[in-house]
Design a protein around this motif. Sequence first.
Motif, mmCIF file in Angstrom:
data_model
loop_
_atom_site.group_PDB
_atom_site.id
_atom_site.type_symbol
_atom_site.label_atom_id
_atom_site.label_comp_id
_atom_site.label_asym_id
_atom_site.label_seq_id
_atom_site.Cartn_x
_atom_site.Cartn_y
_atom_site.Cartn_z
ATOM 1 N N GLU A 418 0.964 -1.029 0.083
ATOM 2 C CA GLU A 418 -0.024 -0.196 0.067
ATOM 3 C C GLU A 418 0.835 1.125 -0.081
ATOM 4 N N THR A 419 1.986 1.164 0.892
ATOM 5 C CA THR A 419 3.072 2.493 0.733
ATOM 6 C C THR A 419 3.548 2.543 -0.784
ATOM 7 N N ASP A 420 3.811 1.275 -1.343
ATOM 8 C CA ASP A 420 4.385 1.534 -2.581
ATOM 9 C C ASP A 420 3.298 2.426 -3.650
ATOM 10 N N ARG A 421 2.082 1.804 -3.474
ATOM 11 C CA ARG A 421 1.163 2.167 -4.163
ATOM 12 C C ARG A 421 0.960 3.757 -4.007
ATOM 13 N N ALA A 422 0.902 4.072 -2.796
ATOM 14 C CA ALA A 422 0.787 5.541 -2.513
ATOM 15 C C ALA A 422 1.924 6.455 -3.146
ATOM 16 N N ARG A 423 3.367 5.738 -2.893
ATOM 17 C CA ARG A 423 4.351 6.500 -3.741
ATOM 18 C C ARG A 423 4.159 6.742 -4.992
ATOM 19 N N SER A 424 3.456 5.793 -5.987
ATOM 20 C CA SER A 424 3.259 5.799 -7.158
ATOM 21 C C SER A 424 2.575 6.911 -7.534
ATOM 22 N N GLU A 425 1.481 6.832 -6.742
ATOM 23 C CA GLU A 425 0.298 7.987 -7.062
ATOM 24 C C GLU A 425 0.420 9.215 -6.557
ATOM 25 N N VAL A 426 1.353 9.462 -5.321
ATOM 26 C CA VAL A 426 1.382 10.915 -4.660
ATOM 27 C C VAL A 426 2.588 11.160 -4.412
ATOM 28 N N ILE A 435 4.487 9.780 3.218
ATOM 29 C CA ILE A 435 3.764 8.802 2.688
ATOM 30 C C ILE A 435 3.611 7.543 3.879
ATOM 31 N N GLU A 436 4.832 7.316 4.247
ATOM 32 C CA GLU A 436 4.954 6.025 5.138
ATOM 33 C C GLU A 436 4.306 6.381 6.364
ATOM 34 N N LEU A 438 1.655 8.285 6.919
ATOM 35 C CA LEU A 438 0.225 8.541 6.500
ATOM 36 C C LEU A 438 -0.321 7.048 6.211
ATOM 37 N N VAL A 439 0.301 6.219 5.640
ATOM 38 C CA VAL A 439 -0.299 4.664 5.499
ATOM 39 C C VAL A 439 -0.235 4.337 7.023
ATOM 40 N N ALA A 440 0.706 4.157 7.815
ATOM 41 C CA ALA A 440 0.892 3.841 8.933
ATOM 42 C C ALA A 440 -0.375 4.158 9.986
ATOM 43 N N THR A 441 -0.494 5.485 9.737
ATOM 44 C CA THR A 441 -1.862 5.880 10.648
ATOM 45 C C THR A 441 -3.298 5.766 10.049
ATOM 46 N N HIS A 442 -3.337 6.115 8.808
ATOM 47 C CA HIS A 442 -4.715 6.237 7.936
ATOM 48 C C HIS A 442 -5.027 4.933 7.282
ATOM 49 N N GLY A 443 -4.016 3.976 6.949
ATOM 50 C CA GLY A 443 -4.524 2.993 5.965
ATOM 51 C C GLY A 443 -4.828 3.403 4.812
ATOM 52 N N THR A 444 -5.848 2.987 4.138
ATOM 53 C CA THR A 444 -6.309 3.335 2.932
ATOM 54 C C THR A 444 -6.960 4.770 2.879
ATOM 55 N N GLY A 445 -7.050 5.465 3.938
ATOM 56 C CA GLY A 445 -7.454 6.715 4.107
ATOM 57 C C GLY A 445 -6.495 7.628 3.749
ATOM 58 N N TRP A 446 -5.205 7.357 3.389
ATOM 59 C CA TRP A 446 -4.105 8.204 3.008
ATOM 60 C C TRP A 446 -4.574 8.956 1.787
ATOM 61 N N ARG A 447 -5.316 8.302 0.760
ATOM 62 C CA ARG A 447 -5.850 8.847 -0.433
ATOM 63 C C ARG A 447 -6.509 10.110 -0.181
ATOM 64 N N ALA A 448 -7.553 10.052 0.611
ATOM 65 C CA ALA A 448 -8.475 11.179 1.087
ATOM 66 C C ALA A 448 -7.576 12.239 1.417
ATOM 67 N N VAL A 449 -6.650 12.086 2.436
ATOM 68 C CA VAL A 449 -5.686 13.207 2.944
ATOM 69 C C VAL A 449 -5.009 13.695 1.738
ATOM 70 N N ALA A 450 -4.471 12.944 0.999
ATOM 71 C CA ALA A 450 -3.607 13.387 -0.260
ATOM 72 C C ALA A 450 -4.418 14.349 -1.151
#
Length: 539
Positions: A418-426, A435-436, A438-450
């Motif tokens: 999921e962290t790799d996915r977030a890195r590639s998107e944002v 990113i790291e 954010l994923v640790a605290t919000h899980g998939t919620g990182w996308r909405a924060v981004a």
Amino acid sequence: MTRDLSRLTSAPFDVLVIGGGIHGLAVAYDAAQRGYEVALVERGDFGSGSSFNHAKTLHGGLRSLQSGDVFRARFSVRERRAMARIAPHMVTPLAFVMATTRTLLRSKMALRAGFLADAVIGIDRNAGVEPRLRLPAGRVIPRDSYRALFRANASAEATGGGHWTDYHMPESDRLTLAFAQAACVHGAVLANYLEALDPLVREGRVEGIRAVDRLDDTTIEIAARVTVNAAGASCRPWMSAFGAKPDFPLLKAMNLVTTRPAGPVAMGAPTSGGRLLLIMPWHGRMLVGTSHSDTAAEPGDNTVSQGELASFVDEVNSAFPALALRADEVSLVHRGVVPAVPDRRGVLELMGRHRVHDHRVDGIEGAVSVVGVKYTTGRGVAEQVVDLIGRKLGRPAPPCRTGTTRLPGAGFDSVRAETDRARSEVGRLLSPESIEALVATHGTGWRAVADLCRTDAELAEPIAPCMALPRAVVPYAVQHEMACTLADIVVRRTPLGAAGYPGDAVVDVCGALMARACQWDPRRLAREVEAVRDFYKVV
Ligand SMILES: Cc1cc2nc3c(=O)[nH]c(=O)nc-3n(C[C@H](O)[C@H](O)[C@H](O)COP(=O)(O)OP(=O)(O)OC[C@H]3O[C@@H](n4cnc5c(N)ncnc54)[C@H](O)[C@@H]3O)c2cc1C
């Protein structure tokens, strides 16, 4: 999650829960997932009671086996596993070690027998759990290995060590919040800072409650067919209001979070009084617990005096003499008032088994009380409560699914992927560290924060040089996570102040962001900053 009190007064609910700790939130989630109309009121913030102050451990069955309670041991193993299945990104295995000695109860033979029984009772402890989280059975380790782990704190009497593994919760408050989010996803109406005042009773039936909004002092009535008392330390007055005579006292339990760095393994040792204390790593620091008062406590007794702190530090140093811990190294004292029972000699000890009480036996219909004893088993206790509610409503509930359904934010295969996915998107918007975190605290919620970061470049900045989370988590928590105060943000929605005061720079940045999101004037902001500082004070 939005705070809308008008939704609470519009129609009678099937279920109304008093208390937004792990038990109340798990009841709300379970009942809503099974199709009931649910409301929940919490007088402070969600998870700000004992559910904030625990020692971050999801216990298996070992402790219960010590007292021969096989049912409780099995329940703990099952619920520890459930947490690993529904929130795999929120739990992590943690090894615990304590000395074996020549005494019968702490001998290698006794521990081997205990570990064997635990392995049998927990035979399916890893079923459905992802490989990274699978727990090995407990084992006895040789003296040299024990000494290598404990170093200066090693006991001269040690013959070896007992080594077992449980789960730890690095972001325990986000885990508690995930239960609130799950309840809302299934249509439950939740409100924090709404205090239940008294029950609405008509002809021997509880028909809801009167509650006061702690943010503006308005009073409302909420109607419900079944009211669930999950008020934690305040459980007893509600039991009395529902016709029962609660027969159990309360104790004050405490942990110390220190500024000392911690090793990778949790270490256990007995104090001079014989109580087992554990030093655990948490947020990179030593967390020591759990100690409890010897005399009964009152529900609101959640202050810590200098004297209490000093005697706890002495207790820690009696268990780990080489530590030489000082009171000024304590960054936060976790404290909670929890149910107790007298042992055979009349000495108070923590209550071992939870209670679910239908007030029908007291001549009152429409009310249930739940007395929880462990964060670990909160979900399983809620399942029992909702089964009972189904029977009371005359509408048996469909089977519970909260033990197998992923919580909000947990819908991914692995944190790394999921962290790799977030890195590639944002990756262009946020730093790798942000990113790291954010994923640790919000899980998939990182996308909405981004997404929020895209609206304002300042929100993509880290909160502080030492705090990689992006600033957007603050307005995000206000808009989507019902954060109402600065302490909600600093202490619970983010890990910024979870282990101690995070420093003026962090509090000022969060305060400015919160003031903007909530349109606070400077006086309100100053009060909020003061409240955050007060939170960490020992009186
Ligand atoms: C120091 C310590 C260490 C612990 N360590 C562990 C551990 O490592 N592992 C483990 O499994 N368990 C542990 N526990 C036990 C665990 O924390 C509790 O059993 C659990 O959190 C209790 O949850 P709860 O929902 O019943 O109570 P709480 O979390 O206290 O929630 C009750 C809520 O009800 C609210 N409330 C009260 N009155 C009202 C009202 N009138 N209106 C609206 N809301 C109201 C309160 O504000 C509170 O938020 C520990 C406890 C302590 C204190």
